[in-house]
Design an enzyme around this catalytic site. Structure first.
Site, short mmCIF file in Angstrom:
data_model
loop_
_atom_site.label_atom_id
_atom_site.label_comp_id
_atom_site.label_asym_id
_atom_site.label_seq_id
_atom_site.Cartn_x
_atom_site.Cartn_y
_atom_site.Cartn_z
N LYS A 88 6.40 87.09 87.69
CA LYS A 88 7.16 88.14 88.37
C LYS A 88 6.61 89.52 88.08
CE LYS A 88 11.67 85.78 88.21
NZ LYS A 88 12.04 85.55 89.60
N GLY A 160 20.85 84.45 87.35
CA GLY A 160 21.38 84.50 85.99
C GLY A 160 22.87 84.29 85.89
N ARG A 172 22.97 80.86 104.49
CA ARG A 172 23.70 80.74 105.76
C ARG A 172 23.45 81.96 106.63
NH1 ARG A 172 27.45 76.65 106.33
NH2 ARG A 172 28.30 75.73 104.43
N GLY A 221 21.33 81.28 91.02
CA GLY A 221 22.62 80.68 90.70
C GLY A 221 22.65 79.17 90.79
N GLY A 242 16.31 79.14 87.90
CA GLY A 242 16.01 80.11 86.85
C GLY A 242 16.65 79.68 85.55
N SER A 243 17.75 80.35 85.20
CA SER A 243 18.41 80.11 83.92
C SER A 243 19.03 78.72 83.85
CB SER A 243 19.50 81.17 83.74
OG SER A 243 19.06 82.42 84.22
#
EC number: 4.3.3.6
Lengths: 301, 214
Positions: A88, A160, A172, A221, A242-243
């Site tokens: 990143k 996160g 959507r 998420g 991610g997390s």
């Protein structure tokens, strides 16, 4: 192919950059902060890893300015795995991007998860041989990033959090706006381009083909196999996690489960099977509990 | 005219859709294959571009690895592009021991041989047995073939640049492999060549014979 040197190999073309993203389709790209995590991700069947200094959940918890990762860390990850390595850079930080290209990173994420370096301009991504992926919350944002040279788009979600609600909203919305374009009479596309704040030619192309000209992944998420499968059913072509993996109780098993659920996203039996006994998911934060100025998705323009 | 041929595309990961639509444009019946039962219903298989270690891993996990290997050994025509070429190789260099190829073609393939993504490139490649202008070949973190055995036939090489002379297209009987991605360019000639190979191969004829059709 360049006219000056017919027959000579050409690197860094739009086709080669966008094509790289095509090869990642149906796969899972995992955030990793160490070479050991990268190895776990590769073992689990990830199609690529995203090297960063702190996962979004920690960036959120610890605050401060987040930047490109230490080149030593990125190199150690490149040396450890044989799958593609992404990393990143801050929005607009064109020198961090030059550094990552020099390190041999395979894809750069110009990411809202890091602290922006420029609040007006994104990077001119056409200037690079390495391809870029960028986040978007809506079609106009996606098309502006593609105009700047992005070769892959991911919906932003809210990184996160472990709260998938914004990922679904953004996916959507992007899909819905594409669908709307395909139904417009041709003479209304000019105003549509104005409203989307995107170039007319690109708007017209999307209206004709019914899809973005680059691959569309989801991000932000995703914490469970069912989250990944839902995003695939909503039209994502692949998943960034991610997390969700390394902030959970059993990263190796969860990583493998998310990979399988992404491939068999339309098969509830498989998703049920891989969802068993995964241990604790990441704790998570409801996006509604995050004050607006701290929402990462608002970054990018 | 090829609607009587069902060609599967291994759909565990990668650019499956591009192969499905290229095959459909060649007028073959194209279907994604993710399960052993789906493999049973196809006459031939395409292994797409993607991440070869991921595809191998998922094939093992979902019980497709041995069945595919068995079909390859039994004469099912298979075409692999990029990751697909790696998975058709008898020997893979710079791969992972626990992510084996299906094998089938007597060749040694080096994974990511041209370098990292910044080295990915487009260049013209001619293929023996396919007429017309050279292919506008797209190589993405592509493998190359280091060496072929006596059974395998080299069909194409890189013609210019630092990698000139490297083998990037190979055929061994019913098996075909390219290091590049014709499915990304809209040039259907490799898929047409493969559909023709499927048509002429025994497996389809055998079924016809079994059904009493001559």
């Amino acid at each position: 192919m360049s006219d000056e040197n017919p027959g000579q190999p050409v690197v860094g073309s739009a086709r080669v950059k966008r094509g790289m993203a095509e090869m990642l389709k149906g796969g899972v790209i995992m955030d990793v902060v160490t070479a050991e995590q990268a190895k776990i991700a590769e073992d689990a069947g990830a199609v690529a890893v995203m090297a960063l200094e702190r996962v979004p959940a920690d960036i959120r918890a610890q605050g401060g300015v987040s930047r490109m990762s230490d080149p030593d860390m990125i190199e150690s990850i490149i040396a450890t795995v044989s799958i593609p390595v992404m990393a990143k850079v801050r929005i607009g930080h064109f020198v961090e991007a030059q550094v990552l290209q020099a390190l041999g990173v395979d894809y750069i994420d110009e990411s809202e998860v890091l602290t922006p370096a420029d609040y007006a301009n994104h990077i001119d991504k056409w200037q690079y041989t390495v391809p870029f992926v960028c986040g978007a919350t809506n079609l106009g944002e996606a098309l502006r990033r593609i105009t700047e040279g992005a070769a892959m788009i991911r919906s932003k979600g809210e990184a996160g959090t472990g709260d998938v609600s914004n990922a679904t909203t953004h996916m959507r919305r992007i899909r819905g706006e594409i669908k709307r374009l395909t139904s417009l009479p041709e003479d209304e596309l000019y105003v549509a381009a104005k409203e989307l704040q995107a170039p007319y030619e690109l708007v017209k192309e999307v209206a004709e083909t019914g899809k973005l000209p680059v691959v569309l992944f989801t991000a932000g998420g995703i914490a469970t196999p069912a989250d990944a499968a839902m995003m695939m059913q909503l039209g994502a072509e692949g998943v960034f996690v991610g997390s969700g993996i390394f902030k959970s109780g059993n990263p190796a098993q969860r990583a493998a489960a998310v990979v399988k659920a992404t491939t068999f996203y339309d098969d509830p039996d498989v998703i049920a099977k891989v969802s068993r006994g995964l241990g604790e998911a990441m704790v998570g934060i409801n996006v509604d509990d995050i004050p607006v100025p701290h929402r990462l998705q608002e970054r990018g323009w | 005219m090829n609607r009587d041929l069902t060609i599967g595309v291994l759909a565990l990961q990668g650019d499956v859709r591009e192969h499905l639509s290229a095959l459909a444009e060649c007028d073959a019946l194209a279907r994604p294959v993710r399960r052993p039962s789906e493999l049973d219903s196809v006459d031939a298989l395409v292994i797409p571009g993607g991440e070869s270690t991921t595809i191998s891993n998922l094939a093992i996990e979902f019980g497709l690895f041995e069945p595919i290997k068995k079909r390859i050994n039994g004469g099912m025509p298979v075409y692999g592009s990029c990751a697909g070429m790696i998975l058709l190789a008898g020997t893979v260099l710079d791969g992972r021991e626990d992510r084996p190829p299906f094998g089938g073609i007597d060749m040694i393939v080096r994974r990511n041989a041209f370098g990292r993504q910044v080295d990915s490139f487009e260049a013209p490649v001619g293929i023996d047995g396919i007429d017309g202008a050279p292919f506008h070949a797209v190589f993405i973190r592509a493998p190359w073939v280091e060496e072929v055995g006596p059974e395998a036939q080299v069909l194409g090489r890189v013609t210019s640049g630092a990698a000139a002379g490297r083998i990037v297209a190979v055929r061994q009987g019913h098996l075909l492999a390219t290091a590049f991605h014709p499915e990304l360019t809209g040039d259907l000639r490799v898929h047409e060549y493969f559909v023709e190979l499927v048509r002429q191969s025994g497996s389809h004829g055998v079924e016809m014979a079994r059904a009493g059709v001559s």
